[in-house]
Design an enzyme around this catalytic site. Structure first.
Site, PDB file in Angstrom:
ATOM      1  N   LYS A 186      44.383-103.011 -78.344  1.00  0.00           N
ATOM      2  CA  LYS A 186      45.811-102.653 -78.336  1.00  0.00           C
ATOM      3  C   LYS A 186      46.476-103.026 -77.017  1.00  0.00           C
ATOM      4  O   LYS A 186      47.542-103.623 -76.994  1.00  0.00           O
ATOM      5  CB  LYS A 186      45.992-101.147 -78.566  1.00  0.00           C
ATOM      6  CG  LYS A 186      45.640-100.651 -79.946  1.00  0.00           C
ATOM      7  CD  LYS A 186      46.153 -99.243 -80.191  1.00  0.00           C
ATOM      8  CE  LYS A 186      45.799 -98.245 -79.103  1.00  0.00           C
ATOM      9  NZ  LYS A 186      44.354 -98.089 -78.879  1.00  0.00           N
ATOM     10  N   THR A 187      45.843-102.641 -75.912  1.00  0.00           N
ATOM     11  CA  THR A 187      46.441-102.900 -74.604  1.00  0.00           C
ATOM     12  C   THR A 187      46.358-104.381 -74.257  1.00  0.00           C
ATOM     13  O   THR A 187      47.328-104.990 -73.805  1.00  0.00           O
ATOM     14  CB  THR A 187      45.743-102.064 -73.521  1.00  0.00           C
ATOM     15  OG1 THR A 187      45.884-100.678 -73.849  1.00  0.00           O
ATOM     16  CG2 THR A 187      46.355-102.310 -72.160  1.00  0.00           C
ATOM     17  N   ARG A 232      38.556 -97.069 -66.860  1.00  0.00           N
ATOM     18  CA  ARG A 232      39.965 -97.059 -67.229  1.00  0.00           C
ATOM     19  C   ARG A 232      40.875 -97.350 -66.044  1.00  0.00           C
ATOM     20  O   ARG A 232      40.577 -96.959 -64.914  1.00  0.00           O
ATOM     21  CB  ARG A 232      40.344 -95.684 -67.786  1.00  0.00           C
ATOM     22  CG  ARG A 232      39.702 -95.348 -69.116  1.00  0.00           C
ATOM     23  CD  ARG A 232      40.448 -95.986 -70.258  1.00  0.00           C
ATOM     24  NE  ARG A 232      39.857 -95.660 -71.551  1.00  0.00           N
ATOM     25  CZ  ARG A 232      40.447 -95.906 -72.706  1.00  0.00           C
ATOM     26  NH1 ARG A 232      41.632 -96.489 -72.728  1.00  0.00           N
ATOM     27  NH2 ARG A 232      39.849 -95.599 -73.836  1.00  0.00           N
ATOM     28  N   LYS A 236      45.993 -87.368 -74.635  1.00  0.00           N
ATOM     29  CA  LYS A 236      45.835 -87.310 -76.081  1.00  0.00           C
ATOM     30  C   LYS A 236      46.279 -85.973 -76.668  1.00  0.00           C
ATOM     31  O   LYS A 236      46.665 -85.909 -77.841  1.00  0.00           O
ATOM     32  CB  LYS A 236      44.383 -87.601 -76.468  1.00  0.00           C
ATOM     33  CG  LYS A 236      43.986 -89.062 -76.265  1.00  0.00           C
ATOM     34  CD  LYS A 236      44.906 -90.018 -77.025  1.00  0.00           C
ATOM     35  CE  LYS A 236      44.446 -91.464 -76.926  1.00  0.00           C
ATOM     36  NZ  LYS A 236      45.413 -92.406 -77.551  1.00  0.00           N
ATOM     37  N   SER A 294      40.557 -96.998 -79.550  1.00  0.00           N
ATOM     38  CA  SER A 294      40.256 -97.437 -78.189  1.00  0.00           C
ATOM     39  C   SER A 294      39.260 -98.586 -78.196  1.00  0.00           C
ATOM     40  O   SER A 294      38.250 -98.550 -78.903  1.00  0.00           O
ATOM     41  CB  SER A 294      39.685 -96.257 -77.396  1.00  0.00           C
ATOM     42  OG  SER A 294      39.267 -96.667 -76.128  1.00  0.00           O
ATOM     43  N   ARG A 310      36.490 -88.801 -74.075  1.00  0.00           N
ATOM     44  CA  ARG A 310      36.997 -87.608 -74.737  1.00  0.00           C
ATOM     45  C   ARG A 310      35.863 -86.788 -75.353  1.00  0.00           C
ATOM     46  O   ARG A 310      34.788 -87.312 -75.626  1.00  0.00           O
ATOM     47  CB  ARG A 310      37.994 -87.997 -75.841  1.00  0.00           C
ATOM     48  CG  ARG A 310      39.321 -88.512 -75.326  1.00  0.00           C
ATOM     49  CD  ARG A 310      40.270 -88.841 -76.481  1.00  0.00           C
ATOM     50  NE  ARG A 310      39.763 -89.923 -77.323  1.00  0.00           N
ATOM     51  CZ  ARG A 310      39.183 -89.752 -78.505  1.00  0.00           C
ATOM     52  NH1 ARG A 310      39.034 -88.533 -78.998  1.00  0.00           N
ATOM     53  NH2 ARG A 310      38.749 -90.786 -79.197  1.00  0.00           N
ATOM     54  N   ASP A 338      50.060 -97.896 -76.381  1.00  0.00           N
ATOM     55  CA  ASP A 338      49.147 -96.992 -77.082  1.00  0.00           C
ATOM     56  C   ASP A 338      49.773 -96.049 -78.099  1.00  0.00           C
ATOM     57  O   ASP A 338      49.168 -95.776 -79.121  1.00  0.00           O
ATOM     58  CB  ASP A 338      48.381 -96.163 -76.052  1.00  0.00           C
ATOM     59  CG  ASP A 338      47.168 -95.458 -76.628  1.00  0.00           C
ATOM     60  OD1 ASP A 338      46.490 -96.052 -77.486  1.00  0.00           O
ATOM     61  OD2 ASP A 338      46.896 -94.319 -76.240  1.00  0.00           O
ATOM     62  N   HIS A 362      49.450 -94.585 -83.581  1.00  0.00           N
ATOM     63  CA  HIS A 362      48.485 -94.934 -82.538  1.00  0.00           C
ATOM     64  C   HIS A 362      48.471 -96.456 -82.448  1.00  0.00           C
ATOM     65  O   HIS A 362      47.614 -97.127 -83.030  1.00  0.00           O
ATOM     66  CB  HIS A 362      47.108 -94.382 -82.898  1.00  0.00           C
ATOM     67  CG  HIS A 362      46.120 -94.482 -81.788  1.00  0.00           C
ATOM     68  ND1 HIS A 362      44.769 -94.662 -81.999  1.00  0.00           N
ATOM     69  CD2 HIS A 362      46.270 -94.407 -80.440  1.00  0.00           C
ATOM     70  CE1 HIS A 362      44.141 -94.700 -80.837  1.00  0.00           C
ATOM     71  NE2 HIS A 362      45.034 -94.550 -79.883  1.00  0.00           N
TER      72      HIS A 362
END
Length: 531
Positions: free
Chosen positions: A244-245, A324, A201, A240, A53, A259, A220
């Site tokens: 989380k994933t 990703r 996002k 990130s 990003r 997410d 988030h």
């Protein structure tokens, strides 16, 4: 085929190939040279020189209607209405010059009572496959029965069109890259970056503005639920790369989402229809659910692939650390469809501590929960943002600072109210370094982290015996099944205890310096590190 114009311009929707099937989008992307097919069936694409990003290039249209509601500063940079309109026209003119355009119309929000209808238009077919994967397609099981699409938001992705020096000067921006968003026009314009995460996002940002107005707490976080007990829902907050994933993809639990979620008076619901997993160092043994989800219909971004066998090399950081994988949520076996659940029993804050001093797991008081949430400490991990090449200590409000249009206190108050009302336990879980800081110590073993999460989710850890960390004041368990006792106290893992003490005091001071930025009750401020 949709009719009409895009964004009040001369660019007609009749030119857009809208809502194509995934297989057709893959065919077009391959025929147009946008990517290649990997041996596992995934479409592999590159995002150019922007492999993360670009938050410094994100701007928000400043209008009287929204001005007083916004957390202005480095996160929310103002753009005049005239400059926003100029950006729209630059994007439209560029898109109008393309031989082919592609589009997606679907939903953000798995709860029909709280969802937005989104239209994405792009010059590359793979960006629309990405959108179709990450959002909720019309007519899909994730949308629920009888879902009727209504246009709320538009994303114009002209990622191959960079601003000239003259245009930068005219618009008042500092880069050839611009992500411009208007909360009143409900529009996003992407110029100069092909990184698909900007699409995702920007719509999370939209939900972060819209949802509080209707009593929904936008988060988030990832979420999952016990397969045998639908009341045992868990949330995993984090930036990130903090897990989380990975941690929400648990074979013993059903995935709600990886997410972005909302917490309403009915429970939690996923904003998205897919997952966006970091896949650097991905292995079938370590993360089997994610490994198996990468197949035809999914997208691999910036992953190195053997030119002969087309086998992905997940260990390679040739293009970026921020490799990703994007896949529909129903590619995860047993995922909850539609992606909704009850109120969480456990809320877990994930931090990747580059200092190596935060305990691996600790139970938070209500005041500590609000303190650590509003500060949002973690480390920026390599590749997630442009220019980040190694972990850097970082405070990101509410574990999602770059995506918050409103002041952090708004979201922190919503968390505190819901945790109190529903009696959720709140935990701080360090997925970062132990035995020393980054470069000296090592990251916590995933097996240990999973063991801690298991103890949290089965309820046993809440009954454990705790002792207070002398620097951070956190309640640290004395024992966790499957985790060596010495690992639980980070000071014990350092060869030089005095070096640990100095590093811990340094981080405590950074917390205290950071918390000065925020409005918070004095009882919450007092719950921070003791230093």
């Amino acid at each position: 085929m949709s009719t009409g114009a895009i964004a009040d311009s001369k660019l007609s929707l009749s030119r857009v190939q809208m809502n194509l099937a995934p297989a057709r989008l893959v065919e077009l992307a391959l025929a147009r040279g946008e990517g290649m097919l990997a041996s596992n069936g995934a479409l592999v694409c590159r995002t150019g020189d922007r492999t993360g990003r670009s938050p410094k290039d994100k701007y928000l249209e400043d209008t009287p209607g929204i001005h007083d509601k916004i957390w202005w500063g480095s996160v929310n940079q103002p753009l005049s209405p005239e400059a926003f309109e100029a950006a729209v026209q630059i994007a439209n003119e560029h898109l109008a010059s393309q031989e082919a355009l592609f589009g997606f119309e679907g939903f953000v929000g798995a709860d029909p009572a709280h969802r937005l209808g989104v239209r994405v238009v792009a010059e590359q077919a793979w960006h629309i496959l990405f959108a179709r994967t990450l959002f909720i397609p019309q007519g899909s099981p994730a949308a629920g029965p009888g879902a009727v699409w209504k246009h709320d938001w538009t994303v114009l992705n002209a990622g191959r069109r960079r601003l000239t020096a003259e245009e930068q000067s005219r618009l008042g921006v500092k880069s050839p890259i611009l992500i411009a968003q208007s909360l009143e026009r409900r529009m996003v314009v992407i110029l100069g970056t092909e990184y698909a995460g900007e699409i995702k996002k920007s719509l999370f940002y939209a939900m972060n503005f819209d949802m509080p107005e209707v009593g929904v707490f936008p988060m988030h976080c990832s979420a999952n639920v016990d397969k045998k007990d639908a009341s045992n829902v868990a949330l995993f907050f984090g930036l990130s790369g903090t897990g989380k994933t990975t941690l929400s993809a648990d074979p013993n639990r059903a995935l709600i989402g990886d997410d972005e979620h909302g917490w309403s008076d009915r429970g939690v619901f996923n904003f998205e229809g897919g997952c966006y997993a970091k896949c650097i160092k991905l292995s079938q043994e370590g993360e089997p659910q994610i490994w198996n989800a990468i197949k035809f219909g999914s997208v691999l971004e910036n992953v190195d692939v053997d030119p002969q066998t087309r086998v992905p090399d997940y260990d390679s950081a040739r293009y970026t650390e921020n490799t990703r994988a994007t896949y529909p949520i129903d590619y995860i076996d047993g995922a909850v469809i539609p992606s909704v659940g009850g109120h969480p029993k456990n809320v877990i804050f994930l931090t990747a501590d580059a200092f190596g001093v935060v305990p691996p797991v600790s139970k938070l008081t209500p005041e500590q929960a609000m303190y650590y949430f509003i500060n949002g400490y973690t480390s920026k991990l390599a590749g997630t943002e442009a220019g980040v090449t190694e972990p850097q200590p970082n405070f990101s409000a509410c574990f999602g600072g770059p995506f918050l249009p409103r002041p952090p206190r708004v979201y922190a108050d919503m968390l505190a109210e819901r945790v109190a009302k529903h009696g959720a336990n709140v935990w701080l879980l360090n997925t970062g370094w132990t035995g020393g800081p980054y470069g000296v110590g090592s990251r916590f073993k995933l097996a240990y982290t999973r063991a801690m999460v298991t103890a949290i989710l089965n309820g046993s850890l809440a009954k454990a015996e705790f002792e207070a960390d002398p620097v951070f004041g956190l309640a640290v368990p004395k024992a966790v099944p499957g985790v060596p006792a010495e690992v639980l106290n980070p000071r014990n893992t350092w060869k030089d205890p005095a070096a640990y003490d100095a590093q811990a005091k340094k981080l405590a001071a950074l917390f205290r310096e950071n918390d000065k930025k925020f409005d918070m009750p004095e009882a919450v401020r007092a719950a921070g590190p003791r230093g």
